[in-house]
Write an enzyme that holds these catalytic residues in place. Structure first.
Site, PDB file in Angstrom:
ATOM      1  CG  HIS A   1      13.041   1.858  -6.670  1.00 35.20           C
ATOM      2  ND1 HIS A   1      14.194   2.528  -6.333  1.00 35.20           N
ATOM      3  CD2 HIS A   1      12.549   2.479  -7.760  1.00 35.20           C
ATOM      4  CE1 HIS A   1      14.372   3.525  -7.190  1.00 35.20           C
ATOM      5  NE2 HIS A   1      13.393   3.517  -8.062  1.00 35.20           N
TER       6      HIS A   1
ATOM      7  CG  ASP B   1       5.829   0.356 -10.784  1.00 34.41           C
ATOM      8  OD1 ASP B   1       5.229   0.556 -11.853  1.00 34.41           O
ATOM      9  OD2 ASP B   1       6.977   0.782 -10.564  1.00 34.41           O
ATOM     10  CG  HIS B   2       3.174   3.539 -10.392  1.00 36.25           C
ATOM     11  ND1 HIS B   2       3.567   4.100 -11.574  1.00 36.25           N
ATOM     12  CD2 HIS B   2       4.297   3.385  -9.660  1.00 36.25           C
ATOM     13  CE1 HIS B   2       4.882   4.285 -11.546  1.00 36.25           C
ATOM     14  NE2 HIS B   2       5.346   3.845 -10.404  1.00 36.25           N
TER      15      HIS B   2
ATOM     16  CB  CYS C   1       9.179   2.903  -8.628  1.00 39.84           C
ATOM     17  SG  CYS C   1       8.926   3.453 -10.315  1.00 39.84           S
TER      18      CYS C   1
ATOM     19  CG  ASP D   1       9.416   0.684 -13.741  1.00 37.93           C
ATOM     20  OD1 ASP D   1       8.567   1.009 -12.892  1.00 37.93           O
ATOM     21  OD2 ASP D   1      10.602   1.069 -13.702  1.00 37.93           O
ATOM     22  CG  ASP D   2       6.769   4.172 -14.517  1.00 37.70           C
ATOM     23  OD1 ASP D   2       6.809   3.649 -13.389  1.00 37.70           O
ATOM     24  OD2 ASP D   2       7.303   5.269 -14.769  1.00 37.70           O
TER      25      ASP D   2
END
Ligand SMILES: *[C@@H]1O[C@H](CO)[C@@H](O)[C@H](O)[C@H]1NC(C)=O
Ligand SMILES: *[C@@H]1O[C@H](CO)[C@@H](O)[C@H](O)[C@H]1NC(C)=O
Ligand SMILES: *[C@@H]1O[C@H](CO)[C@@H](O)[C@H](O)[C@H]1NC(C)=O
Ligand SMILES: *[C@@H]1O[C@H](CO)[C@@H](O)[C@H](O)[C@H]1NC(C)=O
Ligand SMILES: *[C@@H]1O[C@H](CO)[C@@H](O)[C@H](O)[C@H]1NC(C)=O
Ligand SMILES: *[C@@H]1O[C@H](CO)[C@@H](O)[C@H](O)[C@H]1NC(C)=O
Ligand SMILES: *[C@@H]1O[C@H](CO)[C@@H](O)[C@H](O)[C@H]1NC(C)=O
Ligand SMILES: *[C@@H]1O[C@H](CO)[C@@H](O)[C@H](O)[C@H]1NC(C)=O
Length: 548
Positions: free
Chosen positions: A126, A325-326, A70, A31-32
């Protein structure tokens, strides 16, 4: 498929494997996570386990998310549809609730078409409305998705800090912890690792191939991690952030006011004026230190997970895919978090590790070529790829490929037996990289992403970082080519839920040849007039016209 037939014969003769051998997938989503990794040449990173995975793997240097948030990003890559198709730019809608958007997901397709056992552990979809409070169960998963028990202590006041102004544990952004004294005595990602190991232990005797999707929750904020990981990241190794300010020639619509950070106790104590006052460089470095420490912590867990795969001898037939996710801004442009159209918020790590068997599959068994990928080196691929490409890539590896969505065949749109993709399989890029011993395979012309805004100026309400669908007034579309990033901010029509390509609010053009941090907006520079027209057209024409 001849290669596959040869491979099967080969395996059959050597090891008496069953002829119907489909690869397993270990799909790791962190995540992130921006590419703050040693294998991505980030000098601040300490990630020995991911770096080791990257050896003998294919590492994509230019992989991009479709939106730096997300839920929209995950919904996009799990259905291989772009945010504009899903009409999902926020956390507040579930795609299956619109009858004409009941799209098949990657795990669902592997389960239904490929006979895969599919399991979600941690954050893959999510959670909440955007996956119907069930991680899209029962459609996507053959087993009940796992979530850590200790997620409920997410905001517990447990963060210690050695700086004098934070003596008591609190709900901080910067959050090193003593795990034994946290409620539950364990952290969510440790529970996730245990659940993933348990799942793998049960697969040895399983006839069916599996997709194990493991979604680690850190380095998402709060930056909570066992405090000893900080020792890999002494504060004094972090140099001052370059150009730590909002550039004058970029329109304010592009600014994301990092509202979620401001809600944390330590940031509140800084008493910053909204939205422009910056976090002091001293505290900014502490945030960066904790981001890298949280990444080292996840790297450690990933190392154990991959080791377990090896111990169980599942590694010989498991394809490992690691991504995020990014990205995340670490002070660039004076910004933090995701929520923007800048490269730092959109670029993601993407590592694909094939077991030796599958390397054979795609390289015609020529001995020299085989050595190329057995030389313990990272194969860096510079071709532009997008997260929407993952679905068709994985299904091609599983030999149940899906086509690119046709614009004419409307039945394709929601036909569950024949899902289609708004990306393209990158298996040919990998095959070409091996066959040609080259990592500069000509591929997509550009990666496409977008971000919505509720207002021209950054606002708390509506929240500029996370506007709801009915609050969106503007849409920023962006393309990344090999050399440039071009972004156009347009008016968004609420009734039609469409952007107006005749109403340009602002433009940005960055030349990565000399401006990798996207600081010098060249949209008004005459020297770039021709190239700007060209890229603008590329953006407007959309992803189909940029396909290889
Ligand atoms: C969402 O979940 C609810 C409650 O479990 C269920 O009744 C509903 O059918 C689900 N929605 C869709 C589109 O499957
Ligand atoms: C949506 O798709 C799922 C599975 O692909 C199917 O079971 C369900 O009936 C569909 N719902 C509608 C409303 O078409
Ligand atoms: C963590 O807390 C326990 C219990 O209070 C203590 O014994 C231990 O020394 C602490 N560990 C660290 C690294 O501070
Ligand atoms: C960015 O920083 C460099 C070096 O500190 C400086 O020369 C340049 O003018 C700055 N650019 C902007 C747009 O602030
Ligand atoms: C592949 O290229 C690299 C350098 O570009 C070279 O060192 C290596 O020997 C080549 N491998 C083969 C098998 O041709
Ligand atoms: C290898 O490179 C050549 C020349 O650059 C190109 O024509 C060919 O298509 C490439 N092969 C593959 C498999 O991509
Ligand atoms: C491949 O691309 C990289 C990055 O764009 C570039 O530095 C390198 O010179 C290219 N190599 C070849 C052989 O074209
Ligand atoms: C315009 O672009 C040229 C070519 O990159 C550059 O030399 C020049 O400094 C730019 N002008 C401005 C005002 O930024």
């Amino acid at each position: 498929m001849l290669a596959r037939a040869l491979l099967q014969l080969y395996l059959f003769n050597l090891f008496l494997f069953p002829v119907e051998l489909k690869p397993n997938f270990l799909f790791i989503v962190v995540d992130d996570l921006r590419p703050a990794l040693g294998c991505y040449k980030d000098p601040n990173a300490y990630t020995p386990n991911i770096d080791k995975l990257a050896k003998n793997s294919f590492l994509f240097n230019r992989a991009y998310a479709q939106q730096s948030l997300c839920a929209p990003s995950r919904n996009s890559f799990l259905t291989s549809r772009r945010p504009d198709t899903l009409l999902l730019y926020d956390f507040n809608n579930y795609w299956r609730d619109s009858k004409d958007k009941n799209f098949t997901t990657l795990p669902q397709y592997l389960k239904e078409k490929g006979g895969y056992v599919t399991k979600s552990i941690g954050k893959i979809f999510h959670p909440g409305i955007s996956s119907n409070y069930s991680d899209d169960s029962p459609y996507s998963w053959s087993e009940i998705p796992f979530h850590p028990f200790t997620n409920k202590y997410k905001n517990a006041p447990v963060c210690f800090d050695d700086s004098s102004y934070l003596n008591n544990p609190a709900s901080n952004l910067v959050c090193p912890v003593n795990v034994s004294t946290t409620p539950g005595g364990i952290l969510p990602d440790m529970e996730i690792l245990e659940a993933a190991k348990t799942f793998l232990n049960h697969q040895q005797s399983n006839e069916n191939p599996f997709l194990l999707a493991v979604g680690f929750e850190k380095p998402h904020i709060p930056l909570k991690y066992p405090s000893h990981f900080k020792s890999y990241h002494p504060l004094d190794k972090f140099i001052d952030i370059k150009n730590y300010s909002w550039p004058k020639n970029i329109n304010n619509i592009a600014y994301n006011p990092w509202i979620d950070l401001r809600k944390r106790h330590d940031i509140k104590l800084l008493n910053l004026n909204f939205p422009w006052e910056k976090i002091s460089m001293n505290y900014a470095k502490k945030i960066i230190q904790s981001y890298y420490s949280a990444v080292s912590y996840i790297d450690y867990l990933i190392g154990i997970l991959i080791k377990q795969l090896r111990i169980l001898k599942l590694d010989t037939n498991t394809i490992i895919i690691l991504t995020s996710d990014h990205g995340w801004s670490l002070g660039e442009h004076g910004l933090w978090a995701k929520y923007s159209n800048f490269d730092v918020a959109l670029r993601v790590p993407l590592i694909i590790s094939l077991p030796d068997d599958d390397k054979l599959l795609i390289n015609n068994k020529n001995d020299n070529e085989y050595k190329f990928i057995k030389n313990n080196k990272i194969t860096r691929i510079n071709s532009i790829v997008e997260l929407v490409d993952l679905f068709p890539t994985i299904t091609e590896f599983a030999e149940i490929p899906i086509p690119i969505c046709s614009i004419v065949d409307k039945s394709q749109i929601i036909n569950n037996n024949n899902p289609c993709s708004e990306g393209i399989s990158i298996v040919p890029v990998i095959a070409a990289a091996i066959a040609n011993n080259s990592t500069n395979i000509t591929w997509k012309k550009a990666a496409f992403s977008q971000y919505p805004r509720p207002s021209l100026e950054p606002m708390l309400k509506p929240n500029s970082d996370e506007p709801k669908l009915n609050e969106i007034k503007f849409m920023g579309y962006t393309v990344r080519t090999k050399r440039f990033r071009y972004t156009a901010w347009l008016k968004f029509n609420q009734n039609k839920k469409k952007s107006n390509w005749n109403k340009f609010i602002a433009e940005e053009l960055y030349d990565h040849n000399f401006d990798p941090n996207e600081i010098f907006n060249q949209q008004n520079n005459d020297s770039y007039r021709k190239i700007k027209q060209k890229i603008k057209k590329l953006l407007k024409n959309g992803w189909r016209k940029a396909l290889p």
